[in-house]
Design a protein around this motif. Structure first.
Motif, PDB file in Angstrom:
ATOM      1  N   VAL A 126      -5.664   1.625  -5.792  1.00 33.47           N
ATOM      2  CA  VAL A 126      -7.241   1.377  -6.353  1.00 33.47           C
ATOM      3  C   VAL A 126      -7.611  -0.240  -5.866  1.00 33.47           C
ATOM      4  N   PHE A 127      -8.772  -0.327  -5.054  1.00 31.61           N
ATOM      5  CA  PHE A 127      -8.777  -1.723  -4.658  1.00 31.61           C
ATOM      6  C   PHE A 127      -9.826  -2.372  -5.966  1.00 31.61           C
ATOM      7  N   GLU A 128      -9.219  -3.348  -6.439  1.00 24.59           N
ATOM      8  CA  GLU A 128      -9.905  -4.261  -7.525  1.00 24.59           C
ATOM      9  C   GLU A 128     -10.545  -5.608  -6.879  1.00 24.59           C
ATOM     10  N   THR A 173      -0.205   1.120   7.475  1.00 25.60           N
ATOM     11  CA  THR A 173      -0.091   0.238   6.512  1.00 25.60           C
ATOM     12  C   THR A 173      -1.274   0.446   5.418  1.00 25.60           C
ATOM     13  N   CYS A 174      -1.111   0.536   4.283  1.00 20.99           N
ATOM     14  CA  CYS A 174      -2.001   1.049   3.153  1.00 20.99           C
ATOM     15  C   CYS A 174      -3.066  -0.322   3.258  1.00 20.99           C
ATOM     16  N   GLY A 175      -4.416   0.262   3.155  1.00 20.10           N
ATOM     17  CA  GLY A 175      -5.400  -0.689   3.287  1.00 20.10           C
ATOM     18  C   GLY A 175      -5.780  -1.351   2.050  1.00 20.10           C
ATOM     19  N   VAL A 176      -5.069  -1.036   0.892  1.00 18.33           N
ATOM     20  CA  VAL A 176      -5.301  -1.565  -0.245  1.00 18.33           C
ATOM     21  C   VAL A 176      -4.130  -2.395  -0.625  1.00 18.33           C
ATOM     22  N   THR A 177      -2.947  -1.667  -0.458  1.00 22.96           N
ATOM     23  CA  THR A 177      -1.688  -2.638  -1.184  1.00 22.96           C
ATOM     24  C   THR A 177      -1.115  -3.004   0.013  1.00 22.96           C
ATOM     25  N   LEU A 178      -1.129  -3.115   1.254  1.00 20.94           N
ATOM     26  CA  LEU A 178      -0.574  -3.331   2.383  1.00 20.94           C
ATOM     27  C   LEU A 178       1.061  -2.997   2.310  1.00 20.94           C
ATOM     28  N   GLU A 179       1.500  -1.898   1.541  1.00 24.50           N
ATOM     29  CA  GLU A 179       2.686  -1.407   1.677  1.00 24.50           C
ATOM     30  C   GLU A 179       2.718  -0.306   2.883  1.00 24.50           C
TER      31      GLU A 179
END
Length: 170
Positions: free
Chosen positions: A147-149, A72-78
């Motif tokens: 990118v984490f915002e 699971t992507c740590g930024v988008t949770l995809e």
């Protein structure tokens, strides 16, 4: 849950002889346990080709792991599909009953890894596959371009704000 408790394939030291080769395929139950232990979204395939041969005072285990997994992507949770194709080599020596557990080891943190100590008269090949799969999995999976915002919110008060109010009172 440790990965070694999930899947085992033990070889007794007296069975190694001049060497053994194994092809391991993790079944559905083993993959489900490793999926949970490694916090994966999916582990659809895990195979390993292993070669265990005598070397020096012990043995050398060489292997190649191939796996299809989804993290699971740590930024988008995809979902983030990934393929692992990783080789490893581990030196092993039998436990020395003359050595006490209180003896200190002089280890060089920048030097090569020392051999793994085999206890109980057997080597768990599946545990080495699971361990090296865990090392091959990305600990911080991130989709390309993600990118984490940080969410906008009130600014935290600065500790210097108190000093500014003191200065403005004069």
């Amino acid at each position: 849950m440790s990965t070694s408790a999930v899947w085992t394939d033990r070889v007794r030291l007296d069975q190694i002889g001049q060497g053994i080769e194994r092809h391991l395929v993790a079944g559905a139950e083993a993959r489900a346990g490793l999926k949970q232990a490694l916090d994966l979204a999916e582990l659809s395939r895990l195979e390993a080709d292993l070669d265990l041969k005598p070397a020096g005072a012990g043995w050398r285990l060489r292997g190649r792991i191939q796996a299809d997994l989804v993290q699971t992507c740590g930024v988008t949770l995809e979902p983030l599909p990934s393929v692992v194709d990783s080789a490893f080599s581990v030196d092993l020596v039998a436990a020395d009953p003359a050595r006490s557990d209180d003896q200190a080891f002089d280890l060089d943190p920048d030097g090569p890894d020392g051999p793994d100590i085999v206890e109980g008269g057997s080597i768990d090949l599946a545990a080495y596959v699971a361990e090296h799969l865990a090392l091959a999995v990305d600990p911080w999976p991130r989709k390309p371009g993600a990118v984490f915002e940080a969410p906008a919110g009130p600014a935290e008060p600065s500790p210097f704000d108190v000093l500014r109010t003191l200065k403005s009172d004069k």
